[in-house]
Each structure stands twice: as structure tokens, then as C-alpha cells.
Design an enzyme around this catalytic site. Structure first.
Site, PDB file in Angstrom:
ATOM      1  N   ASP A 108       1.423  -8.118  19.324  1.00  0.00           N
ATOM      2  CA  ASP A 108       1.096  -7.854  20.736  1.00  0.00           C
ATOM      3  C   ASP A 108       0.007  -6.791  20.897  1.00  0.00           C
ATOM      4  O   ASP A 108      -0.585  -6.664  21.964  1.00  0.00           O
ATOM      5  CB  ASP A 108       2.342  -7.376  21.493  1.00  0.00           C
ATOM      6  CG  ASP A 108       3.317  -8.508  21.751  1.00  0.00           C
ATOM      7  OD1 ASP A 108       2.883  -9.669  21.690  1.00  0.00           O
ATOM      8  OD2 ASP A 108       4.500  -8.217  22.000  1.00  0.00           O
ATOM      9  N   ARG A 138      -9.297 -28.226  22.454  1.00  0.00           N
ATOM     10  CA  ARG A 138     -10.528 -28.489  23.200  1.00  0.00           C
ATOM     11  C   ARG A 138     -11.132 -29.838  22.802  1.00  0.00           C
ATOM     12  O   ARG A 138     -11.608 -30.583  23.645  1.00  0.00           O
ATOM     13  CB  ARG A 138     -11.536 -27.372  22.943  1.00  0.00           C
ATOM     14  CG  ARG A 138     -12.839 -27.568  23.695  1.00  0.00           C
ATOM     15  CD  ARG A 138     -13.875 -26.610  23.162  1.00  0.00           C
ATOM     16  NE  ARG A 138     -13.675 -25.260  23.646  1.00  0.00           N
ATOM     17  CZ  ARG A 138     -14.076 -24.825  24.821  1.00  0.00           C
ATOM     18  NH1 ARG A 138     -14.676 -25.638  25.660  1.00  0.00           N
ATOM     19  NH2 ARG A 138     -13.890 -23.591  25.188  1.00  0.00           N
ATOM     20  N   ARG A 169      -1.933 -31.011  30.456  1.00  0.00           N
ATOM     21  CA  ARG A 169      -0.914 -31.005  29.396  1.00  0.00           C
ATOM     22  C   ARG A 169      -0.607 -29.573  28.975  1.00  0.00           C
ATOM     23  O   ARG A 169      -1.497 -28.722  29.015  1.00  0.00           O
ATOM     24  CB  ARG A 169      -1.405 -31.769  28.157  1.00  0.00           C
ATOM     25  CG  ARG A 169      -1.686 -33.218  28.412  1.00  0.00           C
ATOM     26  CD  ARG A 169      -0.407 -33.976  28.730  1.00  0.00           C
ATOM     27  NE  ARG A 169      -0.707 -35.272  29.322  1.00  0.00           N
ATOM     28  CZ  ARG A 169      -0.748 -36.402  28.644  1.00  0.00           C
ATOM     29  NH1 ARG A 169      -0.510 -36.408  27.353  1.00  0.00           N
ATOM     30  NH2 ARG A 169      -1.022 -37.532  29.250  1.00  0.00           N
ATOM     31  N   ARG A 183       2.477   1.572  -3.614  1.00  0.00           N
ATOM     32  CA  ARG A 183       1.588   1.947  -4.731  1.00  0.00           C
ATOM     33  C   ARG A 183       0.927   3.302  -4.488  1.00  0.00           C
ATOM     34  O   ARG A 183       0.703   4.057  -5.443  1.00  0.00           O
ATOM     35  CB  ARG A 183       0.569   0.836  -4.966  1.00  0.00           C
ATOM     36  CG  ARG A 183       1.264  -0.401  -5.516  1.00  0.00           C
ATOM     37  CD  ARG A 183       0.338  -1.373  -6.174  1.00  0.00           C
ATOM     38  NE  ARG A 183       1.089  -2.497  -6.712  1.00  0.00           N
ATOM     39  CZ  ARG A 183       0.554  -3.669  -6.995  1.00  0.00           C
ATOM     40  NH1 ARG A 183      -0.739  -3.880  -6.797  1.00  0.00           N
ATOM     41  NH2 ARG A 183       1.295  -4.627  -7.500  1.00  0.00           N
ATOM     42  N   ALA A 239       0.833  -1.209   0.000  1.00  0.00           N
ATOM     43  CA  ALA A 239       0.000   0.000   0.000  1.00  0.00           C
ATOM     44  C   ALA A 239       0.868   1.260   0.000  1.00  0.00           C
ATOM     45  O   ALA A 239       0.596   2.217  -0.735  1.00  0.00           O
ATOM     46  CB  ALA A 239      -0.925  -0.010   1.222  1.00  0.00           C
TER      47      ALA A 239
HETATM   48  P1  ATP Z   1       7.652  -6.259  18.452  1.00  0.00           P
HETATM   49  O1  ATP Z   1       6.518  -5.500  19.070  1.00  0.00           O
HETATM   50  O2  ATP Z   1       7.174  -7.275  17.496  1.00  0.00           O
HETATM   51  O3  ATP Z   1       8.648  -6.789  19.439  1.00  0.00           O
HETATM   52  P2  ATP Z   1       9.293  -3.939  18.038  1.00  0.00           P
HETATM   53  O4  ATP Z   1       9.262  -2.913  16.982  1.00  0.00           O
HETATM   54  O5  ATP Z   1       8.836  -3.500  19.408  1.00  0.00           O
HETATM   55  O6  ATP Z   1       8.480  -5.182  17.541  1.00  0.00           O
HETATM   56  P3  ATP Z   1      12.071  -4.083  18.980  1.00  0.00           P
HETATM   57  O7  ATP Z   1      13.061  -5.178  18.854  1.00  0.00           O
HETATM   58  O8  ATP Z   1      11.717  -3.611  20.323  1.00  0.00           O
HETATM   59  O9  ATP Z   1      10.787  -4.560  18.142  1.00  0.00           O
HETATM   60  O10 ATP Z   1      12.641  -2.824  18.156  1.00  0.00           O
HETATM   61  C1  ATP Z   1      13.071  -2.946  16.812  1.00  0.00           C
HETATM   62  C2  ATP Z   1      14.280  -2.068  16.547  1.00  0.00           C
HETATM   63  O11 ATP Z   1      13.946  -0.683  16.759  1.00  0.00           O
HETATM   64  C3  ATP Z   1      15.475  -2.296  17.475  1.00  0.00           C
HETATM   65  O12 ATP Z   1      16.254  -3.405  17.078  1.00  0.00           O
HETATM   66  C4  ATP Z   1      16.252  -0.991  17.304  1.00  0.00           C
HETATM   67  O13 ATP Z   1      16.970  -0.975  16.097  1.00  0.00           O
HETATM   68  C5  ATP Z   1      15.103   0.033  17.173  1.00  0.00           C
HETATM   69  N1  ATP Z   1      14.872   0.679  18.478  1.00  0.00           N
HETATM   70  C6  ATP Z   1      14.287   0.142  19.559  1.00  0.00           C
HETATM   71  N2  ATP Z   1      14.248   1.009  20.589  1.00  0.00           N
HETATM   72  C7  ATP Z   1      14.842   2.160  20.132  1.00  0.00           C
HETATM   73  C8  ATP Z   1      15.097   3.441  20.708  1.00  0.00           C
HETATM   74  N3  ATP Z   1      14.743   3.737  21.944  1.00  0.00           N
HETATM   75  N4  ATP Z   1      15.711   4.367  19.924  1.00  0.00           N
HETATM   76  C9  ATP Z   1      16.067   4.077  18.655  1.00  0.00           C
HETATM   77  N5  ATP Z   1      15.835   2.884  18.063  1.00  0.00           N
HETATM   78  C10 ATP Z   1      15.230   1.937  18.771  1.00  0.00           C
END
Ligand code: ATP
Length: 323
Positions: A127, A154, A247, A25, A22
Site C-alpha cells: 500500500d 487494454r 466489464r 547477513r 540482508a
Molecule cells: P499491511 O499494510 O500489509 O496490512 P500491516 O503491518 O499494516 O500490513 P496489520 O494486520 O495492520 O498489518 O498489523 C500486523 C500485526 O501488528 C497485527 O496482527 C498485530 O499483531 C500488530 N499490531 C497492529 N496494531 C498494533 C498496535 N496498535 N499495537 C501493537 N501491535 C499491533
């Protein structure tokens, strides 16, 4: 003309591809140039950007995961790492970025926005814990996958007079466990936002057995403090009095995978296009979200460090219905 890059970051979520399509495009329709960044922020650091044409995002709307790849990248969380990323974007004359990802990823977008770069975030996390949107891309599919597993368990539970403990993903947030637990008619739902002690779970199983139930389901988010370990230890001690044979099934990454639901494809499509509209309107440094059925934007600085709170009314409803 704008030159816009798009990336997917953090944990992959079903529907990310529909969002990439999305964004691409909708931007091409405005005669902008589009670049796909490989492997999230790591790709910005590695200067791994490829031009995206309309055909490049063909045939991906129904695919799970992300065709761009995703990664966790510590270096980007440091100012020096972001400076390197910004230098690569500047060298390619890319003047805007769309970040599809969860909480951590949008903290990254907020940092870029603070440092003066034009960025818009698209919420994507199974999440569903991002502030600024009622629902994030991937959450609906994850609930449906969990629910299918619960329904399948179930039937076998009933045949054998068993109780099943189903552990779902959810480090800090019990959204998947709560929604799938309610939808699947679980006897007990244990989530970080509403902890249930193992002794209480055992008591509810005992009561269910006495009431003549042929099966029982306990849904536990992996981040729940009194999680699976406590429960299985207690079960080892009180097995005879609980009645049910117990289980454990850990769903793990199964919850993330597979074909995105209709709801996730539609959400991703609308939010991806809305991110481009927001850039076109000069609204950046924001997360585009869906609240009360309407697209809205929230400043990235406002969402950083916050989480969408659990719906306590649903937690209570789950408790009342589990009889
Ligand atoms: P999910 O909810 O699926 O875990 P997410 O986006 O929360 O996804 P994270 O691993 O927490 O996943 O963050 C992804 C990337 O974002 C990190 O590896 C890092 O590169 C960047 N990142 C996270 N926190 C920060 C921050 N405070 N400042 C800058 N970059 C950040």
C-alpha cells in the site's frame, strides 16, 4: 555480541525475503547471532524462533512472499500478549528485534519500543502508506503487476470496444491504483483520497465513447467509497447511453504475489542492512526509510497513527491526462 531476531508481519509483500537476507547477513558480518521468528508476532508469542545462518537465507532474494511466514495476531496488540513475547525474548537472551512490516506491524514495534525493548522497523507494505519513508518494500512490484494486468486488458478492450473496471488492492490508500492508473493511461482513477462519484465515471465513459475511443479503463482502489458496486449498479441503469460494454476485473491478491522487482530487491537489501547499522549505532525505536533517495530514520512514536499522504499533484495530473 548482540543476539538479534527478525520477523515479517502483516500482509506479505514482494521483497520481504530480500530484507530478511540482508538483515541476517549484515548482522552475521558483525559477528552477531541471528534468529528468525516464524509467523510474525504470533511466533514471538509461541516462542517460535530458529537460528539463522548465512546459508539459511540463500536462494531467497528472488522469491516473493516471506520464508519466515507472516500473520495477524490480535493478542500481541494487548499489553499481556507483548509481556509474554518479551519474556520469550528475554529467556533466549535476544536483545534486539527487526520488524519488517506495514503500518499495524510498526505500531507493534512502537509499543515494544515504549516498553523498553530495542527494536528497529523496516517498512514493507504494497500500500506504500507508511509515514517516514517515500517508498515501502513491495509497492513497486505491486504497481508493476497491476500495470501488466491493465496493459493486457487494454488490448482486449480495444478489440471489442469495451471499458474495463480494474479493482486493485488498497483499503485506505489508493497508491497502487493511482500509480498503475497513471502508468496504464486510465480514463478514470478512483481512490479513497480522491473520490469520484459513479455518475461522474459514467459521464467520463460516455464522453470517451463520443470522442471515438475504442476502449476505456477505470482503475478503482478497493477502499474507494464510490467503488465498483456503485458503478456497476449505475451501469445497469444507463448501459445504452454509456456506449461501451463494461466489464469488471478484480485483481485481489494477485497484486501481492510473484517475483519482487529489481527496485524492491534493492530497496529491501538497503533497508535491511540499514536496520542492522542503526542497531549497531545504538539508534533504535526507529523506522529506517528511504526519503529523497537517502536512507534515514524516523522515531516509531512519530509514525504511529499517521499515514503517508497521497501526492495530490499526481491525482491532479491523472485527471488532466485522462482526456
Ligand atoms: P499491511 O499494510 O500489509 O496490512 P500491516 O503491518 O499494516 O500490513 P496489520 O494486520 O495492520 O498489518 O498489523 C500486523 C500485526 O501488528 C497485527 O496482527 C498485530 O499483531 C500488530 N499490531 C497492529 N496494531 C498494533 C498496535 N496498535 N499495537 C501493537 N501491535 C499491533
Amino acid at each position: 555480541m548482540k543476539r538479534v531476531a527478525v520477523l515479517t508481519s502483516g500482509g506479505d509483500a514482494p521483497g520481504m525475503n530480500a530484507a530478511i537476507r540482508a538483515v541476517t547477513r549484515a548482522a552475521l558480518a558483525k559477528d552477531w547471532e541471528v534468529f528468525g521468528v516464524r509467523n510474525g508476532y504470533a511466533g514471538l508469542l509461541a516462542d517460535a524462533l530458529d537460528p539463522l545462518a548465512a546459508r539459511d537465507v540463500g536462494g531467497i532474494i528472488q522469491r516473493g512472499g516471506t520464508v519466515l511466514g507472516s500473520a495477524r495476531c490480535r493478542e500481541f496488540a494487548e499489553p499481556a500478549g507483548r509481556a509474554k513475547a518479551l519474556a520469550h525474548l528475554a529467556a533466549r537472551n535476544v536483545d534486539a528485534l527487526v520488524v519488517i512490516g506495514g503500518n499495524g506491524s510498526q505500531s507493534g514495534s512502537a509499543s515494544l519500543a515504549r516498553e523498553g525493548f530495542t527494536v528497529v522497523g523496516v517498512p514493507s507494505t504494497i500500500d506504500n502508506d507508511l509515514y517516514g519513508t517515500d517508498v515501502s518494500i513491495g509497492a513497486d512490484t505491486a504497481i508493476n503487476v497491476t500495470l501488466e494486468a491493465i496493459d493486457r486488458l487494454r488490448t482486449t478492450a480495444s478489440s471489442h470496444h469495451r471499458a474495463f473496471v480494474v479493482e486493485t488492492m488498497g483499503r485506505n490508500c489508493g497508491y497502487i491504483a493511482l500509480m498503475a492508473g497513471i502508468g496504464g493511461g486510465a480514463e478514470v482513477i478512483a481512490i479513497p483520497e480522491s473520490e469520484v462519484e459513479a455518475s461522474e465515471v459514467a459521464e467520463r465513459l460516455r464522453a470517451a465513447y463520443r470522442r471515438g475511443k475504442t476502449h476505456a479503463l477505470v482503475v478503482v482502489a478497493e477502499g474507494a467509497k464510490h467503488g465498483v458496486h456503485d458503478l456497476l449498479t449505475l451501469y445497469g441503469e444507463q448501459r445504452a447511453s454509456i456506449g461501451f460494454d463494461l466489464r469488471l476485473t478484480r485483481l485481489g491478491h494477485v497484486v501481492r504475489g510473484g517475483v519482487p522487482s529489481a527496485a524492491d530487491r534493492l530497496l529491501a537489501t538497503r533497508l535491511g542492512a540499514a536496520a542492522v547499522d542503526s542497531l549497531a549505532a545504538g539508534r533504535h525505536g526507529v523506522l529506517v526509510g528511504m526519503q529523497r533517495g537517502e536512507i534515514n530514520v524516523t522515531s516509531l512514536s512519530e509514525i504511529t497513527g499517521r499515514m503517508r499522504p497521497a501526492d495530490t499533484a499526481l491525482v491532479e495530473l491523472a485527471r488532466v491526462l485522462a482526456k
